[in-house]
Design a protein around this motif. Structure first.
Motif, PDB file in Angstrom:
ATOM      1  N   ALA A   1       0.800  -1.224   0.000  1.00 41.07           N
ATOM      2  CA  ALA A   1       0.000   0.000   0.000  1.00 41.07           C
ATOM      3  C   ALA A   1       0.835   1.276   0.000  1.00 41.07           C
ATOM      4  CB  ALA A   1      -0.972  -0.009   1.177  1.00 41.07           C
ATOM      5  N   PRO A   2       1.890   1.378   0.823  1.00 37.30           N
ATOM      6  CA  PRO A   2       2.677   2.630   0.793  1.00 37.30           C
ATOM      7  C   PRO A   2       3.268   2.918  -0.585  1.00 37.30           C
ATOM      8  CG  PRO A   2       3.199   1.353   2.747  1.00 37.30           C
ATOM      9  CD  PRO A   2       2.368   0.463   1.879  1.00 37.30           C
ATOM     10  N   ALA A   3       3.698   1.867  -1.296  1.00 33.91           N
ATOM     11  CA  ALA A   3       4.299   2.060  -2.621  1.00 33.91           C
ATOM     12  C   ALA A   3       3.257   2.437  -3.663  1.00 33.91           C
ATOM     13  CB  ALA A   3       5.019   0.782  -3.048  1.00 33.91           C
ATOM     14  N   ARG A   4       1.995   2.071  -3.419  1.00 33.97           N
ATOM     15  CA  ARG A   4       0.936   2.397  -4.381  1.00 33.97           C
ATOM     16  C   ARG A   4       0.590   3.875  -4.370  1.00 33.97           C
ATOM     17  NH1 ARG A   4      -1.895  -2.496  -2.452  1.00 33.97           N
ATOM     18  NH2 ARG A   4      -3.389  -1.158  -1.351  1.00 33.97           N
ATOM     19  N   ARG A   5       0.986   4.570  -3.316  1.00 31.82           N
ATOM     20  CA  ARG A   5       0.592   5.973  -3.170  1.00 31.82           C
ATOM     21  C   ARG A   5       1.502   6.931  -3.935  1.00 31.82           C
ATOM     22  NH1 ARG A   5       0.598   4.509   2.590  1.00 31.82           N
ATOM     23  NH2 ARG A   5      -1.457   3.597   3.087  1.00 31.82           N
ATOM     24  N   THR A   6       2.584   6.413  -4.483  1.00 31.11           N
ATOM     25  CA  THR A   6       3.520   7.273  -5.215  1.00 31.11           C
ATOM     26  C   THR A   6       3.847   6.653  -6.570  1.00 31.11           C
ATOM     27  OG1 THR A   6       5.439   6.161  -4.237  1.00 31.11           O
ATOM     28  CG2 THR A   6       4.591   8.102  -3.083  1.00 31.11           C
ATOM     29  N   GLY A   7       4.314   7.493  -7.507  1.00 30.76           N
ATOM     30  CA  GLY A   7       4.806   6.985  -8.779  1.00 30.76           C
ATOM     31  C   GLY A   7       3.753   6.704  -9.825  1.00 30.76           C
ATOM     32  N   GLY A   8       2.550   7.253  -9.667  1.00 31.38           N
ATOM     33  CA  GLY A   8       1.527   7.039 -10.685  1.00 31.38           C
ATOM     34  C   GLY A   8       0.814   5.712 -10.515  1.00 31.38           C
ATOM     35  N   HIS A   9       0.158   5.261 -11.567  1.00 33.43           N
ATOM     36  CA  HIS A   9      -0.626   4.026 -11.521  1.00 33.43           C
ATOM     37  C   HIS A   9       0.290   2.843 -11.213  1.00 33.43           C
ATOM     38  CE1 HIS A   9      -3.373   0.813 -12.614  1.00 33.43           C
ATOM     39  NE2 HIS A   9      -4.348   1.707 -12.745  1.00 33.43           N
ATOM     40  N   PRO A  10      -0.096   1.960 -10.281  1.00 35.59           N
ATOM     41  CA  PRO A  10       0.775   0.841  -9.909  1.00 35.59           C
ATOM     42  C   PRO A  10       1.109  -0.100 -11.060  1.00 35.59           C
ATOM     43  CG  PRO A  10      -1.004   1.116  -8.314  1.00 35.59           C
ATOM     44  CD  PRO A  10      -1.315   2.028  -9.461  1.00 35.59           C
ATOM     45  N   ALA A  11       0.233  -0.173 -12.074  1.00 37.56           N
ATOM     46  CA  ALA A  11       0.447  -1.110 -13.184  1.00 37.56           C
ATOM     47  C   ALA A  11       1.267  -0.512 -14.321  1.00 37.56           C
ATOM     48  CB  ALA A  11      -0.899  -1.601 -13.715  1.00 37.56           C
ATOM     49  N   LYS A  12       1.643   0.750 -14.197  1.00 36.07           N
ATOM     50  CA  LYS A  12       2.324   1.416 -15.314  1.00 36.07           C
ATOM     51  C   LYS A  12       3.593   0.684 -15.728  1.00 36.07           C
ATOM     52  CE  LYS A  12       4.491   5.254 -14.391  1.00 36.07           C
ATOM     53  NZ  LYS A  12       4.756   6.692 -14.099  1.00 36.07           N
ATOM     54  N   ARG A  13       4.427   0.324 -14.787  1.00 40.67           N
ATOM     55  CA  ARG A  13       5.705  -0.320 -15.104  1.00 40.67           C
ATOM     56  C   ARG A  13       5.519  -1.730 -15.663  1.00 40.67           C
ATOM     57  NH1 ARG A  13       6.359   2.727 -10.612  1.00 40.67           N
ATOM     58  NH2 ARG A  13       5.731   0.998  -9.266  1.00 40.67           N
ATOM     59  N   THR A  14       4.528  -2.450 -15.148  1.00 43.29           N
ATOM     60  CA  THR A  14       4.256  -3.798 -15.657  1.00 43.29           C
ATOM     61  C   THR A  14       3.781  -3.752 -17.097  1.00 43.29           C
ATOM     62  OG1 THR A  14       3.765  -4.740 -13.486  1.00 43.29           O
ATOM     63  CG2 THR A  14       2.756  -5.819 -15.395  1.00 43.29           C
ATOM     64  N   PHE A  15       2.885  -2.830 -17.410  1.00 43.99           N
ATOM     65  CA  PHE A  15       2.379  -2.732 -18.783  1.00 43.99           C
ATOM     66  C   PHE A  15       3.486  -2.279 -19.732  1.00 43.99           C
ATOM     67  CE2 PHE A  15      -1.571  -3.678 -17.023  1.00 43.99           C
ATOM     68  CZ  PHE A  15      -2.571  -3.732 -17.986  1.00 43.99           C
ATOM     69  N   GLN A  16       4.345  -1.379 -19.272  1.00 46.91           N
ATOM     70  CA  GLN A  16       5.485  -0.971 -20.093  1.00 46.91           C
ATOM     71  C   GLN A  16       6.385  -2.166 -20.394  1.00 46.91           C
ATOM     72  OE1 GLN A  16       8.097   2.528 -19.025  1.00 46.91           O
ATOM     73  NE2 GLN A  16       9.633   0.915 -18.786  1.00 46.91           N
ATOM     74  N   ALA A  17       6.673  -2.960 -19.376  1.00 48.40           N
ATOM     75  CA  ALA A  17       7.563  -4.102 -19.540  1.00 48.40           C
ATOM     76  C   ALA A  17       6.987  -5.121 -20.518  1.00 48.40           C
ATOM     77  CB  ALA A  17       7.815  -4.760 -18.188  1.00 48.40           C
ATOM     78  N   LEU A  18       5.710  -5.420 -20.392  1.00 45.40           N
ATOM     79  CA  LEU A  18       5.077  -6.386 -21.300  1.00 45.40           C
ATOM     80  C   LEU A  18       5.065  -5.875 -22.732  1.00 45.40           C
ATOM     81  CD1 LEU A  18       2.080  -7.561 -19.073  1.00 45.40           C
ATOM     82  CD2 LEU A  18       4.139  -8.873 -19.667  1.00 45.40           C
ATOM     83  N   ARG A  19       4.796  -4.595 -22.884  1.00 42.30           N
ATOM     84  CA  ARG A  19       4.789  -4.007 -24.231  1.00 42.30           C
ATOM     85  C   ARG A  19       6.162  -4.110 -24.883  1.00 42.30           C
ATOM     86  NH1 ARG A  19       5.249   1.686 -23.702  1.00 42.30           N
ATOM     87  NH2 ARG A  19       7.293   1.452 -24.664  1.00 42.30           N
ATOM     88  N   ILE A  20       7.209  -3.804 -24.125  1.00 39.14           N
ATOM     89  CA  ILE A  20       8.569  -3.883 -24.658  1.00 39.14           C
ATOM     90  C   ILE A  20       8.918  -5.319 -25.033  1.00 39.14           C
ATOM     91  CG2 ILE A  20      11.007  -3.639 -24.038  1.00 39.14           C
ATOM     92  CD1 ILE A  20      10.218  -1.184 -22.390  1.00 39.14           C
TER      93      ILE A  20
END
Length: 370
Positions: free
Chosen positions: A199-218
């Motif tokens: 939960a603490p990490a979800r409050r910063t850095g934008g949408h929590p799934a952003k990095r996962t979706f970027q990684a899958l796309r790449i």
């Protein structure tokens, strides 16, 4: 083809045009490559500003090519639109009969068309099938990656391509979920990612799934592998005085770009030699001081420009480099002579660096228009 989906505002348009102009305004026909044509916003502006320029537009997305062809129809006698990935540039140039080019632009990452089309599966904020292929005519989908990769491979993709700190936890959640049933929805994947991150990490850095979706796309589109091949090939294809501009949207792309340019803007000769060895001098000069960032006005007008990093370089004339090597030799010999016995030099003496000619080496600290 249907109506155009989404909106398209070219990122850093005026700055790109400013950097490319000297290479395209040299008299006679010039050749510009848009390696990531997309919806042709940058390409249209180049063709309007440079009436003697021929455009070669590359894109792996057939839907984007169809829209670009309509948008650029009035320039039909000056365009070649090719269904190709940018690492296929040498083959495209050979097929079209061009020995060299004068300018090239890479606008990397996902296009507005792909991001705004719900059925393409790129956006974590909208529910859609897990596709994420930029070229929907070939390749594996994100659904296949999510449902078939092992835990170590999933974690590697998320950690390396998404720079995701919780890659292992997310991979474990995906494995558990697919044991109950195949994961086919982008919304369900985004929910799994969110639940996996503390939960603490979800409050910063934008949408929590952003990095996962970027990684899958790449991973799905082999973006970094293609870019690693494409950048040196593009630099090799540029004529003397030709210019390359690269727009990157995350650190992995920018790092590859920086490395490709660094290899060309530095001398490869030993630094202690009095003269630059033939063929060892820099072949390019940087046009930007490090990576240029967007201004506040640019981000306000186009929020998708917020993460952009621009790098640019120009190909040097080898003949001019010969004079640079001569100047370098004279400078070094003069410095060495001052420290020889009988010259009146002392160990504490200094050299007037301001009057010595430069050695022509490019660094991240050099550039124009910054």
């Amino acid at each position: 083809m249907g109506e155009l989906r989404g909106t398209h505002v070219p990122v850093l348009l005026e700055r790109c045009l400013e950097l490319l102009a000297p290479a395209l305004d040299r008299g006679g026909r010039t050749v510009h490559v848009d390696a990531t044509l997309g919806l042709a916003g940058h390409a249209e502006a180049v063709l309007e500003r440079h009436p003697h320029t021929v455009l070669i537009g590359l894109d792996r997305d057939t839907e984007a090519l169809a829209h670009a062809r309509v948008r650029l129809a009035r320039f039909a006698d000056r365009i070649h639109l090719e269904h190709a990935v940018y690492d296929e540039l040498p083959e495209v140039l050979q097929r079209l009969g061009y020995a060299g080019i004068d300018a090239i632009l890479f606008d990397l990452g996902v296009s507005s068309l792909q991001l705004d089309a719900p059925d393409r599966g790129f956006a974590y904020a909208q529910d859609a099938p897990l596709d994420m292929r930029m070229d929907q005519t070939r390749g594996v989908t994100a659904e296949e990656v999510v449902n078939t990769y092992s835990h170590p491979d999933l974690a590697r993709v998320l950690r390396v391509y998404g720079e995701e700190k919780f890659a292992g936890r997310i991979a474990s959640a995906i494995i558990r979920e697919r044991e109950r049933g195949r994961i086919t929805s982008s919304a369900r994947l985004a929910e799994l990612v969110r639940e996996s991150i503390p939960a603490p990490a979800r409050r910063t850095g934008g949408h929590p799934a952003k990095r996962t979706f970027q990684a899958l796309r790449i991973e799905v589109n082999r973006e970094l592998a293609a870019l690693e091949t494409a950048l040196p090939a593009a630099l090799d294809a540029l004529n003397v005085g030709g210019r390359m501009v690269v727009l990157s949207y995350h650190s992995l792309e920018d790092r590859l770009t920086k490395q490709a340019l660094a290899d060309r803007v530095r001398s490869k000769g030993p630094v202690d030699l009095p003269v630059e060895l033939p063929g060892s001098g820099p072949t390019f000069r940087l046009l930007s001081r490090g990576a240029e960032l967007p201004g506040e006005a640019e981000v306000a007008a186009n929020p998708r420009a917020a993460s952009v990093r621009l790098r640019a370089a120009v190909r040097l004339d080898p003949a001019a480099g010969e004079q640079g090597r001569t100047d370098r030799e004279r400078s070094r010999r003069r410095v060495r002579a001052m420290h020889q016995p009988g010259t009146g030099s002392t160990p504490g003496s200094t050299v007037d660096r301001g009057s010595a000619p430069g050695d022509g080496r490019g660094t991240d600290e050099e550039g124009e228009g910054t």
